[in-house]
Design a protein around this motif. Structure first.
Motif, PDB file in Angstrom:
ATOM      1  N   GLY A  18      78.382   3.823 -15.575  1.00  0.00           N
ATOM      2  CA  GLY A  18      77.065   4.202 -15.083  1.00  0.00           C
ATOM      3  C   GLY A  18      76.497   5.339 -15.901  1.00  0.00           C
ATOM      4  N   ASN A  19      75.265   5.737 -15.563  1.00  0.00           N
ATOM      5  CA  ASN A  19      74.603   6.746 -16.395  1.00  0.00           C
ATOM      6  C   ASN A  19      74.026   7.926 -15.621  1.00  0.00           C
ATOM      7  OD1 ASN A  19      72.364   5.645 -15.197  1.00  0.00           O
ATOM      8  ND2 ASN A  19      71.581   4.668 -17.053  1.00  0.00           N
ATOM      9  N   THR A  20      74.546   8.230 -14.447  1.00  0.00           N
ATOM     10  CA  THR A  20      74.043   9.380 -13.710  1.00  0.00           C
ATOM     11  C   THR A  20      74.756  10.655 -14.150  1.00  0.00           C
ATOM     12  OG1 THR A  20      73.501  10.216 -11.506  1.00  0.00           O
ATOM     13  CG2 THR A  20      75.658   9.282 -11.778  1.00  0.00           C
ATOM     14  N   SER A  21      74.140  11.791 -13.873  1.00  0.00           N
ATOM     15  CA  SER A  21      74.763  13.067 -14.212  1.00  0.00           C
ATOM     16  C   SER A  21      75.327  13.762 -12.974  1.00  0.00           C
ATOM     17  CB  SER A  21      73.749  13.981 -14.902  1.00  0.00           C
ATOM     18  OG  SER A  21      72.639  14.195 -14.050  1.00  0.00           O
ATOM     19  N   ASN A  22      75.338  13.062 -11.841  1.00  0.00           N
ATOM     20  CA  ASN A  22      75.862  13.647 -10.609  1.00  0.00           C
ATOM     21  C   ASN A  22      77.364  13.881 -10.716  1.00  0.00           C
ATOM     22  OD1 ASN A  22      73.292  13.279  -9.622  1.00  0.00           O
ATOM     23  ND2 ASN A  22      73.810  11.461  -8.416  1.00  0.00           N
ATOM     24  N   ILE A  23      77.819  14.952 -10.107  1.00  0.00           N
ATOM     25  CA  ILE A  23      79.251  15.247 -10.066  1.00  0.00           C
ATOM     26  C   ILE A  23      79.904  14.344  -9.021  1.00  0.00           C
ATOM     27  CG2 ILE A  23      80.960  17.017  -9.501  1.00  0.00           C
ATOM     28  CD1 ILE A  23      78.920  19.082 -10.539  1.00  0.00           C
ATOM     29  N   PRO A  24      81.003  13.645  -9.376  1.00  0.00           N
ATOM     30  CA  PRO A  24      81.671  12.781  -8.399  1.00  0.00           C
ATOM     31  C   PRO A  24      82.127  13.568  -7.171  1.00  0.00           C
ATOM     32  CG  PRO A  24      82.481  12.329 -10.596  1.00  0.00           C
ATOM     33  CD  PRO A  24      81.636  13.568 -10.694  1.00  0.00           C
ATOM     34  N   GLN A  25      81.982  12.953  -6.009  1.00  0.00           N
ATOM     35  CA  GLN A  25      82.384  13.552  -4.740  1.00  0.00           C
ATOM     36  C   GLN A  25      83.431  12.662  -4.076  1.00  0.00           C
ATOM     37  OE1 GLN A  25      81.045  16.559  -3.641  1.00  0.00           O
ATOM     38  NE2 GLN A  25      80.024  16.569  -5.629  1.00  0.00           N
ATOM     39  N   LYS A  26      84.264  13.252  -3.263  1.00  0.00           N
ATOM     40  CA  LYS A  26      85.312  12.506  -2.566  1.00  0.00           C
ATOM     41  C   LYS A  26      84.716  11.406  -1.684  1.00  0.00           C
ATOM     42  CE  LYS A  26      89.465  13.319   0.145  1.00  0.00           C
ATOM     43  NZ  LYS A  26      90.318  14.319   0.767  1.00  0.00           N
ATOM     44  N   GLU A  27      83.531  11.646  -1.147  1.00  0.00           N
ATOM     45  CA  GLU A  27      82.902  10.692  -0.232  1.00  0.00           C
ATOM     46  C   GLU A  27      82.185   9.540  -0.942  1.00  0.00           C
ATOM     47  OE1 GLU A  27      81.403  14.096  -0.370  1.00  0.00           O
ATOM     48  OE2 GLU A  27      83.289  14.640   0.546  1.00  0.00           O
ATOM     49  N   ASP A  28      82.122   9.553  -2.272  1.00  0.00           N
ATOM     50  CA  ASP A  28      81.382   8.515  -2.997  1.00  0.00           C
ATOM     51  C   ASP A  28      81.881   7.127  -2.641  1.00  0.00           C
ATOM     52  OD1 ASP A  28      79.922  10.468  -4.261  1.00  0.00           O
ATOM     53  OD2 ASP A  28      80.946  10.296  -6.187  1.00  0.00           O
ATOM     54  N   ILE A  29      80.941   6.208  -2.450  1.00  0.00           N
ATOM     55  CA  ILE A  29      81.299   4.810  -2.196  1.00  0.00           C
ATOM     56  C   ILE A  29      80.798   3.907  -3.319  1.00  0.00           C
ATOM     57  CG2 ILE A  29      81.451   5.054   0.301  1.00  0.00           C
ATOM     58  CD1 ILE A  29      78.609   3.870   0.471  1.00  0.00           C
ATOM     59  N   LYS A  30      80.061   4.503  -4.282  1.00  0.00           N
ATOM     60  CA  LYS A  30      79.589   3.771  -5.455  1.00  0.00           C
ATOM     61  C   LYS A  30      79.308   4.772  -6.562  1.00  0.00           C
ATOM     62  CE  LYS A  30      74.776   3.885  -4.029  1.00  0.00           C
ATOM     63  NZ  LYS A  30      73.557   3.137  -3.826  1.00  0.00           N
ATOM     64  N   LEU A  31      79.078   4.254  -7.767  1.00  0.00           N
ATOM     65  CA  LEU A  31      78.664   5.122  -8.866  1.00  0.00           C
ATOM     66  C   LEU A  31      77.240   5.594  -8.614  1.00  0.00           C
ATOM     67  CD1 LEU A  31      80.008   3.273 -12.052  1.00  0.00           C
ATOM     68  CD2 LEU A  31      81.120   5.041 -10.701  1.00  0.00           C
ATOM     69  N   GLY A  32      76.854   6.671  -9.277  1.00  0.00           N
ATOM     70  CA  GLY A  32      75.491   7.181  -9.117  1.00  0.00           C
ATOM     71  C   GLY A  32      74.454   6.160  -9.532  1.00  0.00           C
ATOM     72  N   ASN A  33      74.675   5.527 -10.685  1.00  0.00           N
ATOM     73  CA  ASN A  33      73.792   4.467 -11.162  1.00  0.00           C
ATOM     74  C   ASN A  33      74.608   3.523 -12.042  1.00  0.00           C
ATOM     75  OD1 ASN A  33      71.396   3.004 -11.609  1.00  0.00           O
ATOM     76  ND2 ASN A  33      71.090   4.069 -13.547  1.00  0.00           N
ATOM     77  N   GLU A  34      75.222   2.537 -11.423  1.00  0.00           N
ATOM     78  CA  GLU A  34      76.066   1.582 -12.157  1.00  0.00           C
ATOM     79  C   GLU A  34      75.217   0.749 -13.096  1.00  0.00           C
ATOM     80  OE1 GLU A  34      78.850  -2.236 -11.164  1.00  0.00           O
ATOM     81  OE2 GLU A  34      78.965  -0.541  -9.767  1.00  0.00           O
ATOM     82  N   THR A  35      75.683   0.664 -14.363  1.00  0.00           N
ATOM     83  CA  THR A  35      74.949  -0.113 -15.369  1.00  0.00           C
ATOM     84  C   THR A  35      75.707  -1.353 -15.827  1.00  0.00           C
ATOM     85  OG1 THR A  35      75.823   1.319 -17.124  1.00  0.00           O
ATOM     86  CG2 THR A  35      73.660   1.885 -16.210  1.00  0.00           C
ATOM     87  N   SER A  36      77.025  -1.350 -15.720  1.00  0.00           N
ATOM     88  CA  SER A  36      77.799  -2.541 -16.088  1.00  0.00           C
ATOM     89  C   SER A  36      79.166  -2.497 -15.414  1.00  0.00           C
ATOM     90  CB  SER A  36      77.939  -2.673 -17.605  1.00  0.00           C
ATOM     91  OG  SER A  36      78.567  -1.543 -18.146  1.00  0.00           O
ATOM     92  N   ARG A  37      79.729  -3.688 -15.240  1.00  0.00           N
ATOM     93  CA  ARG A  37      81.021  -3.829 -14.569  1.00  0.00           C
ATOM     94  C   ARG A  37      81.783  -4.963 -15.239  1.00  0.00           C
ATOM     95  NH1 ARG A  37      82.294  -4.024  -8.175  1.00  0.00           N
ATOM     96  NH2 ARG A  37      80.885  -2.251  -8.264  1.00  0.00           N
ATOM     97  N   ARG A  38      83.081  -4.747 -15.480  1.00  0.00           N
ATOM     98  CA  ARG A  38      83.924  -5.768 -16.097  1.00  0.00           C
ATOM     99  C   ARG A  38      85.233  -5.886 -15.333  1.00  0.00           C
ATOM    100  NH1 ARG A  38      80.050  -7.341 -17.878  1.00  0.00           N
ATOM    101  NH2 ARG A  38      79.271  -7.261 -19.989  1.00  0.00           N
TER     102      ARG A  38
END
Length: 190
Positions: A18-38
């Motif tokens: 993804g391409n977000t600049s947010n700092i990862p948090q323990k509560e995250d359930i997704k990327l800030g802005n997912e751009t690709s997945r493999r």
């Protein structure tokens, strides 16, 4: 770890960018802005105590990214941030192989220390790869040094003699062997 190696939970299946600049948090359930997945290949290395995930992305999918995540179907397992990748970093076209490694370590209280020839330095045989030493009572991590002589002037440090497999420590405060046993030293290994 269950998600990595068995079907009690859905196993890890994907690496996503993804391409977000947010700092990862323990509560995250997704990327800030997912751009690709493999879809990824998952290998367990029991000797090194690690899980290695590998996936291939097109170079243009990697350019502009700044976050990575690991998923089992739709559940986010791990989320990390890195410096934004630009064209000058890759400088190529085609595929980029990405490896994501989970490194596991274990730790336990160590006893059986012996006094070394240096004042306030103690040692114990440790055949495993030491990755950290913690003084439990003070909750203080020790620093690793490059030689046993470095322990003379640095309290709260450890040295590993790779030939003898001895772990040498210099506690945070000057003490005798009997006091050291009361300190509860935790040795973390991988």
């Amino acid at each position: 770890m269950n998600r990595c190696i068995n079907d009690e939970f859905k196993p890890i299946q994907y690496i996503a960018l993804g391409n977000t600049s947010n700092i990862p948090q323990k509560e995250d359930i997704k990327l800030g802005n997912e751009t690709s997945r493999r879809k990824c290949v998952c290998l367990a290395d029991l000797v090194e105590k690690q899980i290695q995930l590998t996936a291939s992305f097109k170079a243009d999918e990697v350019i502009g990214t700044s976050e990575i995540g690991v998923f089992s179907e739709q559940i986010l397992i791990s989320h990390d941030k890195y410096s934004k990748i630009d064209e000058s970093f890759l400088g190529v076209a085609g595929d980029v192989k990405i490896e994501y490694i989970f490194q596991f370590s274990t730790g336990g209280l160590r006893g059986g220390w012996k006094s070394a020839t240096k004042n306030h330095v103690f040692y114990v045989y440790e055949p495993n790869n030491v990755v950290g030493v913690l003084e439990k009572n003070s909750n203080s991590w020790y620093s690793q040094v490059d030689s046993i002589d470095d322990l003379d002037g640095l309290k709260g440090a450890y040295y590993i003699d790779t030939n003898s497999k001895n772990l040498y420590i210099r506690p945070k405060r000057d003490m005798i062997l009997e006091e050291l046993e009361e300190e509860e030293i935790i040795v973390q290994v991988k």
